[in-house]
Scaffold this active site. Structure first.
Site, PDB file in Angstrom:
ATOM      1  N   PRO A  16      -9.312  -3.375  10.439  1.00 37.69           N
ATOM      2  CA  PRO A  16      -9.341  -4.169  11.673  1.00 37.69           C
ATOM      3  C   PRO A  16      -8.151  -5.113  11.707  1.00 37.69           C
ATOM      4  O   PRO A  16      -7.889  -5.822  10.739  1.00 37.69           O
ATOM      5  CB  PRO A  16     -10.662  -4.936  11.565  1.00 37.69           C
ATOM      6  CG  PRO A  16     -10.935  -5.020  10.091  1.00 37.69           C
ATOM      7  CD  PRO A  16     -10.364  -3.776   9.490  1.00 37.69           C
ATOM      8  N   MET A  17      -7.422  -5.136  12.832  1.00 37.66           N
ATOM      9  CA  MET A  17      -6.258  -6.009  12.965  1.00 37.66           C
ATOM     10  C   MET A  17      -6.209  -6.581  14.378  1.00 37.66           C
ATOM     11  O   MET A  17      -6.235  -5.832  15.352  1.00 37.66           O
ATOM     12  CB  MET A  17      -4.965  -5.237  12.658  1.00 37.66           C
ATOM     13  CG  MET A  17      -4.824  -4.825  11.202  1.00 37.66           C
ATOM     14  SD  MET A  17      -3.345  -3.814  10.915  1.00 37.66           S
ATOM     15  CE  MET A  17      -3.908  -2.210  11.544  1.00 37.66           C
ATOM     16  N   CYS A 100      -9.740 -13.559   6.998  1.00 35.87           N
ATOM     17  CA  CYS A 100      -8.605 -13.925   7.847  1.00 35.87           C
ATOM     18  C   CYS A 100      -7.955 -15.207   7.331  1.00 35.87           C
ATOM     19  O   CYS A 100      -8.622 -16.225   7.137  1.00 35.87           O
ATOM     20  CB  CYS A 100      -9.061 -14.111   9.293  1.00 35.87           C
ATOM     21  SG  CYS A 100      -7.725 -14.664  10.391  1.00 35.87           S
ATOM     22  N   ASN A 200      -7.970  -2.425  -0.156  1.00 33.76           N
ATOM     23  CA  ASN A 200      -7.066  -2.724   0.945  1.00 33.76           C
ATOM     24  C   ASN A 200      -5.936  -3.613   0.429  1.00 33.76           C
ATOM     25  O   ASN A 200      -6.129  -4.407  -0.473  1.00 33.76           O
ATOM     26  CB  ASN A 200      -7.853  -3.426   2.068  1.00 33.76           C
ATOM     27  CG  ASN A 200      -6.991  -3.847   3.234  1.00 33.76           C
ATOM     28  OD1 ASN A 200      -7.101  -4.966   3.722  1.00 33.76           O
ATOM     29  ND2 ASN A 200      -6.122  -2.972   3.715  1.00 33.76           N
ATOM     30  N   GLY A 201      -4.750  -3.448   1.021  1.00 31.58           N
ATOM     31  CA  GLY A 201      -3.606  -4.283   0.649  1.00 31.58           C
ATOM     32  C   GLY A 201      -2.476  -3.476   0.053  1.00 31.58           C
ATOM     33  O   GLY A 201      -2.647  -2.857  -0.997  1.00 31.58           O
ATOM     34  N   ASP A 202      -1.329  -3.451   0.718  1.00 34.10           N
ATOM     35  CA  ASP A 202      -0.142  -2.727   0.255  1.00 34.10           C
ATOM     36  C   ASP A 202      -0.369  -1.223   0.154  1.00 34.10           C
ATOM     37  O   ASP A 202       0.182  -0.564  -0.737  1.00 34.10           O
ATOM     38  CB  ASP A 202       0.335  -3.263  -1.105  1.00 34.10           C
ATOM     39  CG  ASP A 202       0.977  -4.632  -1.005  1.00 34.10           C
ATOM     40  OD1 ASP A 202       1.290  -5.064   0.118  1.00 34.10           O
ATOM     41  OD2 ASP A 202       1.151  -5.288  -2.053  1.00 34.10           O
ATOM     42  N   ARG A 224      -1.337  -2.608   7.879  1.00 30.75           N
ATOM     43  CA  ARG A 224       0.024  -2.626   8.421  1.00 30.75           C
ATOM     44  C   ARG A 224       0.751  -1.302   8.222  1.00 30.75           C
ATOM     45  O   ARG A 224       1.618  -0.938   9.010  1.00 30.75           O
ATOM     46  CB  ARG A 224       0.813  -3.777   7.790  1.00 30.75           C
ATOM     47  CG  ARG A 224       0.363  -5.157   8.267  1.00 30.75           C
ATOM     48  CD  ARG A 224       1.113  -6.263   7.560  1.00 30.75           C
ATOM     49  NE  ARG A 224       0.837  -6.282   6.132  1.00 30.75           N
ATOM     50  CZ  ARG A 224       1.613  -6.840   5.219  1.00 30.75           C
ATOM     51  NH1 ARG A 224       2.743  -7.424   5.579  1.00 30.75           N
ATOM     52  NH2 ARG A 224       1.271  -6.832   3.939  1.00 30.75           N
TER      53      ARG A 224
END
Length: 326
Positions: A16-17, A100, A200-202, A224
């Site tokens: 979700p972004m 967040c 999640n992350g990178d 991203r």
């Protein structure tokens, strides 16, 4: 991985972004192989008030399933009441944002601010679980900063409160998007809880996904990396199945997907709201394309859908002709 009625082996998930994962982008990523998607994170207080712009954000289509509606808020009753209302929109699960990092939100006790008040976090999760018949999940970070890594406590807490899965962005709040995500915590959390753990992350390449699954994650979430390359879901599935990489998308494929995405955006938001906010995607779709600066300038000025599409395909024809000459 199992979350209520959702049962998918090693899912690759769109994170979700805010201002990114609207209906159009979610559908694009689903068509390219995303197994699970989430709405943009949505204010519990705004849902309770029935603010039209916000209610539009949690509308979903059958093509997006399975999908979770992500809520944020710092008041126990607000989040649980919002979950009850969100349930009527037909998601497959409800997700609570506890990660967040944006100052405006943490200042109001939302998102990662909950990592400084675990009793309140627990109350929010527990009351939300009781408020809805849907499975409830949590997305969070490692902690507030490097000196307050609380993810093991958070994981145990949300499992005991009734959450059916936990997604972990492997940075602290103070890192925001800087530094490197610390994946070694994922293996620790897998030994701490029995609910599914989503990493999640990178995550920007198929090899990153493969490595997260090797660590033991039940699912892998891409944020991203999907904005810059929505093809990553298809590319990753091909790589995991064959051990080989798909060729990068051609300019024609990029233009075609950009147009498909833009049409969906207008279809769901109308011309003005569908075209202007979409401009942020042009850089990703056209990245690495030679002689693109004039095209980008033109696209930033155009607001008529047909003229935008015409300009995109005009550029494709010109580029194709140039390549044939060379």
């Amino acid at each position: 991985m199992e979350i209520g009625s959702v049962k998918i082996e090693k899912p690759i998930i769109l994170a979700p972004m805010e201002d990114v994962t609207d209906t159009a982008f979610r559908i694009i990523c689903k068509r390219l192989g995303a197994d699970i998607v989430y709405t943009e994170f949505t204010s519990s207080e705004a849902i309770i008030r029935g603010i039209p712009r916000v209610m539009q954000k949690i509308k979903i289509t059958d093509e997006e399933r399975p999908i979770g509606i992500q809520l944020f808020g710092g008041v126990e009753t607000s989040v649980s009441d919002a979950a009850r209302l969100a349930e009527s929109y037909g998601p497959d699960f409800i997700d609570i944002n506890c990660g967040c990092w944006v100052k405006n939100h943490v200042a109001h006790g939302h998102g990662a601010a909950l990592l400084k008040d675990l009793p309140r976090l627990e109350k929010i999760v527990r009351s939300t679980v009781k408020a809805t018949r849907l499975p409830v999940t949590v997305k969070t970070r490692l902690g507030w900063d490097a000196n307050t890594i609380v993810i093991e406590d958070v994981a145990r807490l949300v499992e005991q409160a009734g959450a059916k899965a936990i997604a972990i962005h492997c940075r602290t709040r103070s890192q925001a998007h800087t530094g490197k995500a610390d994946w070694h915590w994922l293996e620790k959390i897998k030994k701490t809880v029995t609910i599914p753990v989503i990493g999640n992350g990178d995550v920007v390449t198929p090899e990153d996904v493969e490595q997260m699954f090797a660590i033991g994650c039940d699912g892998v979430m891409i944020g991203r990396g999907a904005i810059a390359n929505p093809w990553i879901f298809r590319q990753t599935k091909h790589y995991l199945q064959t051990g080989r990489h798909l060729p990068p998308p051609t300019l024609e494929e990029k233009i075609n997907l950009c147009v498909e995405h833009l049409r969906l955006s207008v279809q769901n938001k109308g011309v003005r709201d569908g075209v202007v906010p979409f401009r942020k995607y042009y850089t990703a779709y056209l990245k690495g394309t030679p002689q693109v600066s004039q095209l980008r300038q033109d696209l930033m000025q155009l607001v008529d859908l047909d003229k935008i599409i015409k300009r995109l395909y005009q550029f494709l024809e010109q580029n194709t002709a140039l390549m044939e000459v060379q």
